[in-house]
Design a protein around this motif. Sequence first.
Motif, PDB file in Angstrom:
ATOM      1  N   THR A   1      13.055 -19.373  -4.764  1.00  0.00           N
ATOM      2  CA  THR A   1      11.745 -18.762  -4.925  1.00  0.00           C
ATOM      3  C   THR A   1      11.132 -19.273  -3.783  1.00  0.00           C
ATOM      4  O   THR A   1       9.799 -19.030  -3.722  1.00  0.00           O
ATOM      5  CB  THR A   1      11.125 -19.436  -6.326  1.00  0.00           C
ATOM      6  N   HIS A   2      11.634 -19.891  -2.581  1.00  0.00           N
ATOM      7  CA  HIS A   2      11.022 -20.282  -1.480  1.00  0.00           C
ATOM      8  C   HIS A   2      11.855 -19.645  -0.219  1.00  0.00           C
ATOM      9  O   HIS A   2      12.956 -19.233  -0.541  1.00  0.00           O
ATOM     10  CB  HIS A   2      10.967 -21.562  -1.359  1.00  0.00           C
ATOM     11  N   PRO A   3      11.211 -19.628   0.698  1.00  0.00           N
ATOM     12  CA  PRO A   3      11.783 -19.162   2.089  1.00  0.00           C
ATOM     13  C   PRO A   3      13.228 -19.626   2.066  1.00  0.00           C
ATOM     14  O   PRO A   3      13.393 -20.844   2.124  1.00  0.00           O
ATOM     15  CB  PRO A   3      10.927 -19.550   3.197  1.00  0.00           C
ATOM     16  N   VAL A   4      14.183 -18.887   2.593  1.00  0.00           N
ATOM     17  CA  VAL A   4      15.586 -19.474   2.745  1.00  0.00           C
ATOM     18  C   VAL A   4      15.900 -19.206   4.174  1.00  0.00           C
ATOM     19  O   VAL A   4      16.070 -18.321   4.817  1.00  0.00           O
ATOM     20  CB  VAL A   4      16.752 -18.317   1.996  1.00  0.00           C
ATOM     21  N   TYR A   5      15.742 -20.658   4.849  1.00  0.00           N
ATOM     22  CA  TYR A   5      16.092 -20.534   6.336  1.00  0.00           C
ATOM     23  C   TYR A   5      17.774 -20.777   6.628  1.00  0.00           C
ATOM     24  O   TYR A   5      17.998 -20.913   7.609  1.00  0.00           O
ATOM     25  CB  TYR A   5      15.397 -21.714   6.909  1.00  0.00           C
ATOM     26  N   CYS A   6      18.377 -21.023   5.721  1.00  0.00           N
ATOM     27  CA  CYS A   6      19.873 -21.511   5.684  1.00  0.00           C
ATOM     28  C   CYS A   6      20.780 -20.588   5.036  1.00  0.00           C
ATOM     29  O   CYS A   6      20.705 -20.782   3.689  1.00  0.00           O
ATOM     30  CB  CYS A   6      19.949 -22.963   5.518  1.00  0.00           C
ATOM     31  N   VAL A   7      21.649 -19.778   5.413  1.00  0.00           N
ATOM     32  CA  VAL A   7      22.952 -19.141   4.616  1.00  0.00           C
ATOM     33  C   VAL A   7      24.155 -19.269   5.433  1.00  0.00           C
ATOM     34  O   VAL A   7      24.091 -19.447   6.909  1.00  0.00           O
ATOM     35  CB  VAL A   7      22.398 -17.595   4.642  1.00  0.00           C
TER      36      VAL A   7
ATOM     37  N   SER B   1      28.062   1.901   3.595  1.00  0.00           N
ATOM     38  CA  SER B   1      27.169   2.518   2.947  1.00  0.00           C
ATOM     39  C   SER B   1      26.095   3.325   3.969  1.00  0.00           C
ATOM     40  O   SER B   1      25.823   2.813   4.917  1.00  0.00           O
ATOM     41  CB  SER B   1      26.284   1.672   2.028  1.00  0.00           C
ATOM     42  N   ASN B   2      25.402   4.259   3.401  1.00  0.00           N
ATOM     43  CA  ASN B   2      24.571   4.985   4.078  1.00  0.00           C
ATOM     44  C   ASN B   2      23.070   4.664   3.867  1.00  0.00           C
ATOM     45  O   ASN B   2      22.396   5.130   4.454  1.00  0.00           O
ATOM     46  CB  ASN B   2      24.507   6.463   3.947  1.00  0.00           C
ATOM     47  N   ARG B   3      23.142   3.601   2.913  1.00  0.00           N
ATOM     48  CA  ARG B   3      21.607   3.040   2.910  1.00  0.00           C
ATOM     49  C   ARG B   3      21.527   1.755   3.976  1.00  0.00           C
ATOM     50  O   ARG B   3      22.448   1.273   4.270  1.00  0.00           O
ATOM     51  CB  ARG B   3      21.696   2.238   1.323  1.00  0.00           C
ATOM     52  N   ARG B   4      20.036   1.997   4.178  1.00  0.00           N
ATOM     53  CA  ARG B   4      19.546   0.803   5.175  1.00  0.00           C
ATOM     54  C   ARG B   4      19.095  -0.399   4.285  1.00  0.00           C
ATOM     55  O   ARG B   4      18.908  -1.259   4.938  1.00  0.00           O
ATOM     56  CB  ARG B   4      18.528   1.404   6.131  1.00  0.00           C
ATOM     57  N   THR B   5      18.839  -0.045   2.946  1.00  0.00           N
ATOM     58  CA  THR B   5      18.364  -1.185   2.376  1.00  0.00           C
ATOM     59  C   THR B   5      19.426  -2.079   1.522  1.00  0.00           C
ATOM     60  O   THR B   5      20.623  -1.522   1.593  1.00  0.00           O
ATOM     61  CB  THR B   5      17.529  -0.677   0.994  1.00  0.00           C
ATOM     62  N   PRO B   6      19.385  -3.124   1.159  1.00  0.00           N
ATOM     63  CA  PRO B   6      20.444  -4.061   0.692  1.00  0.00           C
ATOM     64  C   PRO B   6      21.234  -3.214  -0.691  1.00  0.00           C
ATOM     65  O   PRO B   6      20.690  -2.619  -1.595  1.00  0.00           O
ATOM     66  CB  PRO B   6      19.656  -5.098  -0.021  1.00  0.00           C
ATOM     67  N   VAL B   7      22.583  -3.616  -0.716  1.00  0.00           N
ATOM     68  CA  VAL B   7      23.305  -3.039  -1.892  1.00  0.00           C
ATOM     69  C   VAL B   7      23.435  -4.004  -3.036  1.00  0.00           C
ATOM     70  O   VAL B   7      23.586  -3.663  -4.196  1.00  0.00           O
ATOM     71  CB  VAL B   7      24.655  -2.648  -1.511  1.00  0.00           C
ATOM     72  N   GLN B   8      23.152  -5.393  -2.593  1.00  0.00           N
ATOM     73  CA  GLN B   8      22.815  -6.125  -3.624  1.00  0.00           C
ATOM     74  C   GLN B   8      21.454  -7.274  -3.423  1.00  0.00           C
ATOM     75  O   GLN B   8      21.546  -7.250  -1.882  1.00  0.00           O
ATOM     76  CB  GLN B   8      24.262  -7.206  -3.888  1.00  0.00           C
ATOM     77  N   ARG B   9      20.929  -7.752  -3.989  1.00  0.00           N
ATOM     78  CA  ARG B   9      20.015  -8.880  -3.900  1.00  0.00           C
ATOM     79  C   ARG B   9      20.081  -9.702  -5.328  1.00  0.00           C
ATOM     80  O   ARG B   9      20.209  -9.344  -6.387  1.00  0.00           O
ATOM     81  CB  ARG B   9      18.954  -8.218  -3.687  1.00  0.00           C
ATOM     82  N   THR B  10      19.524 -10.984  -5.035  1.00  0.00           N
ATOM     83  CA  THR B  10      19.473 -11.965  -6.039  1.00  0.00           C
ATOM     84  C   THR B  10      18.112 -11.787  -6.776  1.00  0.00           C
ATOM     85  O   THR B  10      17.287 -11.506  -6.269  1.00  0.00           O
ATOM     86  CB  THR B  10      19.549 -13.413  -5.369  1.00  0.00           C
ATOM     87  N   PRO B  11      18.107 -12.079  -7.881  1.00  0.00           N
ATOM     88  CA  PRO B  11      16.817 -11.868  -8.493  1.00  0.00           C
ATOM     89  C   PRO B  11      15.655 -13.106  -8.206  1.00  0.00           C
ATOM     90  O   PRO B  11      15.991 -14.323  -7.870  1.00  0.00           O
ATOM     91  CB  PRO B  11      17.077 -12.271 -10.206  1.00  0.00           C
ATOM     92  N   LEU B  12      14.529 -13.001  -8.402  1.00  0.00           N
ATOM     93  CA  LEU B  12      13.341 -13.909  -8.093  1.00  0.00           C
ATOM     94  C   LEU B  12      13.209 -14.534  -9.299  1.00  0.00           C
ATOM     95  O   LEU B  12      12.245 -14.270 -10.143  1.00  0.00           O
ATOM     96  CB  LEU B  12      12.199 -13.151  -7.663  1.00  0.00           C
ATOM     97  N   SER B  13      13.991 -15.611  -9.692  1.00  0.00           N
ATOM     98  CA  SER B  13      13.841 -16.240 -10.942  1.00  0.00           C
ATOM     99  C   SER B  13      13.981 -17.755 -10.625  1.00  0.00           C
ATOM    100  O   SER B  13      14.431 -18.328  -9.337  1.00  0.00           O
ATOM    101  CB  SER B  13      14.610 -16.100 -11.959  1.00  0.00           C
TER     102      SER B  13
END
Length: 654
Positions: free
Chosen positions: A398-404, A381-393
């Motif tokens: 809802t806390h920092p994610v250090y592990c993926v 994609s030509n977008r630099r922003t995310p194409v998908q993202r999870t909701p803040l719910s």
Amino acid sequence: MADRKAELERKKAKLAQMREEKKRKEDRKKKEDTEQATKQSGKTAVHTDADELLKDLGIPLSASSSASAGSSPQKATDKVESVQSSAARSSPRVSKKLQMTQVTQTNIPPRELVTYTKETQTPHETAERDGHIVLDHGNELLEGPRIASPRYGSPHSIGSNHRFGYPHLEWDDEFGLHDDDADSVDVPVSTPPSHLHKMPQVEMVQPHATPEDQVKKEEPVVREISEEEKQQVMMSEDFKRFFERTSRVMERAITEQDKGIFIDYVGASKDAESNGQPGERLKISRDFFDERWSKHRNVTCLDWSTQFPELLVASYGTNEESPHEPDGVALVWNAKFKTTTPEYIFHCQSAVMSTCFAKFHPNLIIGGTYSGQIVLWDNRSNRRTPVQRTPLSSASHTHPVYCVNVVGTQNAHNLISVSTDGKMCSWSLDIFSQPQDSMELQEKHAKSVAVTSFSFLSGDVNNFVGGSEDCSVFTACRHGSKAGIGEIYEGHQGPITGIDCHTTVGQIDFSSYFLTSSMDWTIKLWSIKEQKPLYSFEDNNDYVLDVKWSPVHPAVFASTDCMGRLDLWNLNNDTEVPTASLHVDPNVALNKCKWHSNGHLIAAGDDQGRIYMCDVGESIANPRLDEWSKFAYTLQEIRTNMAENEDTSADPIR
């Protein structure tokens, strides 16, 4: 009888020959008579002309002379001469009366110019300068002055001794005298009339043009587009994709002499080979830094692509000095080419604390943010922003994610994420609206574990180990009756900064061993079968921020600390001090490190946004065949020493 017949035949042939000869003589005689009669009539015509001439002069002719017109030629000539002489003596000449007549002037226009081109097999080029014509005749340059001529093609020129000024352009019958040239008018050279034209120009003869050539020669009319149309083109998706692709290719071409500059990481699935060069021990080969996107940002995570091993993705925190820039940045660097700019640039609204390549989707990059969102970028994609993202719910983080991390197989895989509130989620890369599964990681007293790092066991997608902010290390299980946290290991005196399981495949299975780094300045070696650490490496004098096993050598691992030091340990050689150390900069802290899959290259990122590519020497990187057995012996010695130390501590008198 036969002789008689032969004699008759000879006589007949002779008779026919005589008749033929007689006929030829008669024809010859008739022809001579005709010629003589023709000559006689010509002489008579001469006499007749002479009589008419005398009559015009006013000399009367006598009857005798008229009657004797048919006499011999000599007598007739004498008679005429005698008559002329007598008339001259006796009869005076009649005078003519002169009178005035009106002269009629007639303006004859010049003859129409006909331009021709003499077609030859060898084209001749002409050039005109200062009133001269220069002609390329064969291989010689012939030059001559321009000569005024009454008319092109006329044999007359100015002066009586001149002919056409360019003899090499003449041909045999070009200047033959014609009757219609009698009215040519000589014009002085000094003042040529304005209506006279110049000499014919000899042009190059073009080859015969076919219809196909004519179609090729017809160039399309280029229309200049307006500013509005230019903006529309520049904002189109096709133009952006073309510009980004060609700019990367041109940058590689400028910095590299490599035929592989046209590798396309978007559409190709071709395996690329790393270009790392081993050194004697440990040395920096190059670094990655971008003045805009990585300056004053700390490197939070590193990961190599399994599909394209030369690509390295790095996540960055917030730049406090540029509040208008995006808080989170992820850059993809190319270790194969000597380019100084990132291959891809991605960003989001929150600081990116962890990142990784989607193992089975080479175009997808995953990021865990400080806000708790999981974002997904796509380099197609030509977008630099995310194409998908999870909701803040409450259903997600809802806390920092250090592990993926992406675990599983090609046909069945999931994205596993853990946040500092102890929540673990399992996601499908196709759907980010809600997790497929979630679980709270809690201790026995229902206390949530603030997970800072985790690592799955080798070849296992269900069991993993993790470290937390409260200095504890734990094992956990995703599914089954024992889902959640299993065993908790105590040993560190500070928060866990890094953890890594042994994944090197070889003669002996060491998958139960793992390493941890901590802010207590130590690195510890663990086994999931032991509640206490097997060994503690205490050579550092500051926070140890990360630790990673070598992917090819069973006894080698790397570590980084806050003093800018990168250490390589080989447990088969020494367990007290590192085998090789590299001080990058004492004023920076090396936050993260990541081995390349070939084991000869390691990347380390600091807190200023710079990534160092370090070459590992072959003596350290390449394992020998007995390294697995040596490491097993080393572990046995470590266990023996640990048991002796425990006995000594339990019985100090002994």
